[in-house]
Scaffold this active site. Structure first.
Site, PDB file in Angstrom:
ATOM      1  N   PRO A   2      61.409  56.289  78.042  1.00  0.00           N
ATOM      2  CA  PRO A   2      60.344  55.385  78.465  1.00  0.00           C
ATOM      3  C   PRO A   2      60.458  54.028  77.779  1.00  0.00           C
ATOM      4  CG  PRO A   2      59.473  57.548  77.935  1.00  0.00           C
ATOM      5  CD  PRO A   2      60.898  57.550  77.492  1.00  0.00           C
ATOM      6  N   GLU A   3      60.239  52.971  78.555  1.00  0.00           N
ATOM      7  CA  GLU A   3      60.332  51.608  78.039  1.00  0.00           C
ATOM      8  C   GLU A   3      58.957  50.954  78.114  1.00  0.00           C
ATOM      9  OE1 GLU A   3      63.766  49.523  79.669  1.00  0.00           O
ATOM     10  OE2 GLU A   3      64.766  51.434  80.062  1.00  0.00           O
ATOM     11  N   LYS A  58      58.126  50.383  72.416  1.00  0.00           N
ATOM     12  CA  LYS A  58      58.160  51.681  73.087  1.00  0.00           C
ATOM     13  C   LYS A  58      57.256  52.705  72.396  1.00  0.00           C
ATOM     14  CE  LYS A  58      63.016  50.938  74.414  1.00  0.00           C
ATOM     15  NZ  LYS A  58      64.393  51.479  74.343  1.00  0.00           N
ATOM     16  N   ARG A 257      76.927  52.566  76.343  1.00  0.00           N
ATOM     17  CA  ARG A 257      75.741  52.585  77.200  1.00  0.00           C
ATOM     18  C   ARG A 257      76.143  52.349  78.654  1.00  0.00           C
ATOM     19  NH1 ARG A 257      70.738  52.179  74.639  1.00  0.00           N
ATOM     20  NH2 ARG A 257      70.993  52.576  72.413  1.00  0.00           N
TER      21      ARG A 257
END
Length: 267
Positions: A2-3, A58, A257
Site C-alpha cells: 500500500p502506498e 505509508k 525493482r
C-alpha cells in the site's frame, strides 16, 4: 505494498468509525506483529479511546491518550477489514481491536507491524521520512529533485525523498508525465520537471478519489476501496497494449525493482 493513496483511503474510512471510540478488547495471534508483551499491550489499549487517525507516508498513526500512539505499516501483503464477527474474512488475523460489537482486523502482517510507542519515540522512528508530496509547491519539488543523482524510479522509491510513493504510483505518474522512469533526475529540463510535478499531484489525488489499488474491500459492501486498479495505465501491465497509443507496455527491471512504461508515450 500500500502506498499514499491506499493509506489515505484507509485513514478516511477509519476516522468516522474509530475516532472517539474506546477499545473494548484486543486479540493478538502473532506476537511478532507488535513490539511489547501482550499483557502490556492489553493494559495500555483496553479502555483507551482513539483520538485521531493520521497518515505519514505509508504509515498510519492511531493517536491515544497520554501521548501514546499505534504506528502501523502494512508492508507487503498487509490489509485491514472493519466489521462485526459474522463479517470477518476467512483469513488469519494477526491483530484485532474491538469497539463493542464492531472490530478492526489487521490481516497479512507477516512483514508489517502495529507498534505501540510514546509520541516522541514514534517521531524519532519517522524522522527520516521526506515531506508529503501533496503539500509541496512546484519550487520545493524542483529543489528536491535537482539534489538527486539517480533515476526517477530510485528517487521516488526513496522515502527520504518524498514519503508515500512506491512502485505503482512511480510508474503511473511517469506515464502521466510522458517520461520514462529510468531517466536521470538531474537531466530533466524545466518543462519536464513541471510535467512531472503536475502528474504527481494529479495521479496521487486520482488514486485517493478512486480508493487506491487495494485488492480487498475494507468492509462488507465496500465499492470504493480498490477502484484505482482499473485505472492503472502501465503498472503490472507488461506486454499488454497501451490504452493511449496501442504499443506494448514494456516490463523491465531496475535495481531489483519491476519497472513498467510505454515506449510510445514515454520518451
Amino acid at each position: 505494498m500500500p502506498e499514499l493513496p491506499e493509506m489515505e483511503t484507509y485513514a478516511n474510512a477509519l476516522r468516522p468509525r474509530v475516532v472517539g471510540r474506546r477499545i473494548t478488547q484486543t486479540i493478538i495471534t502473532r506476537e511478532k506483529s507488535i513490539n511489547v508483551p501482550v499483557t502490556v499491550w492489553t493494559e495500555c489499549l483496553v479502555g483507551s479511546a482513539i483520538t485521531q487517525v493520521e497518515r505519514r507516508g505509508k504509515h498510519l498513526l492511531f493517536h491515544l491518550p497520554g501521548e501514546q500512539l499505534l504506528l502501523l505499516h502494512l508492508m507487503l501483503g498487509g490489509w485491514m477489514f472493519w466489521g462485526r464477527e459474522d463479517d470477518k474474512p476467512e483469513r488469519t488475523i494477526q491483530v484485532q481491536l474491538s469497539f463493542g460489537e464492531e472490530h478492526l482486523y489487521f490481516i497479512g502482517l507477516r512483514l508489517g507491524y502495529l507498534h505501540l510507542w510514546k509520541m516522541e519515540e514514534a517521531e524519532r522512528k519517522l524522522a527520516a521520512l521526506g515531506p508529503n508530496p501533496l503539500e509541496l509547491t512546484e519550487e520545493m519539488f524542483r529543489k528536491r529533485l535537482l539534489t538527486r543523482r539517480s533515476t526517477l524510479k530510485a528517487a521516488f522509491l526513496d522515502q527520504g525523498f518524498l514519503a508515500g510513493i512506491g512502485n505503482c504510483y512511480t510508474d503511473e505518474l511517469c506515464f502521466e508525465a510522458g517520461i520514462r522512469p529510468d531517466r536521470r533526475t538531474h537531466e530533466l529540463p524545466d518543462e519536464e520537471q513541471t510535467r512531472l510535478f503536475q502528474a504527481m499531484l494529479e495521479l496521487l489525488n486520482r488514486g485517493i478519489r478512486s480508493g487506491g489499488y487495494m485488492e480487498h474491500p475494507f468492509y462488507v459492501g465496500d465499492a470504493h476501496t480498490g477502484g484505482f486498479n482499473e485505472l492503472c495505465q502501465v503498472y503490472d501491465r507488461g506486454g499488454e497494449a497501451c490504452h493511449r497509443c496501442g504499443n506494448s507496455i514494456v516490463q523491465s527491471e531496475l535495481a531489483g525493482r519491476k519497472l513498467f512504461y510505454c515506449p510510445g508515450c514515454q520518451r
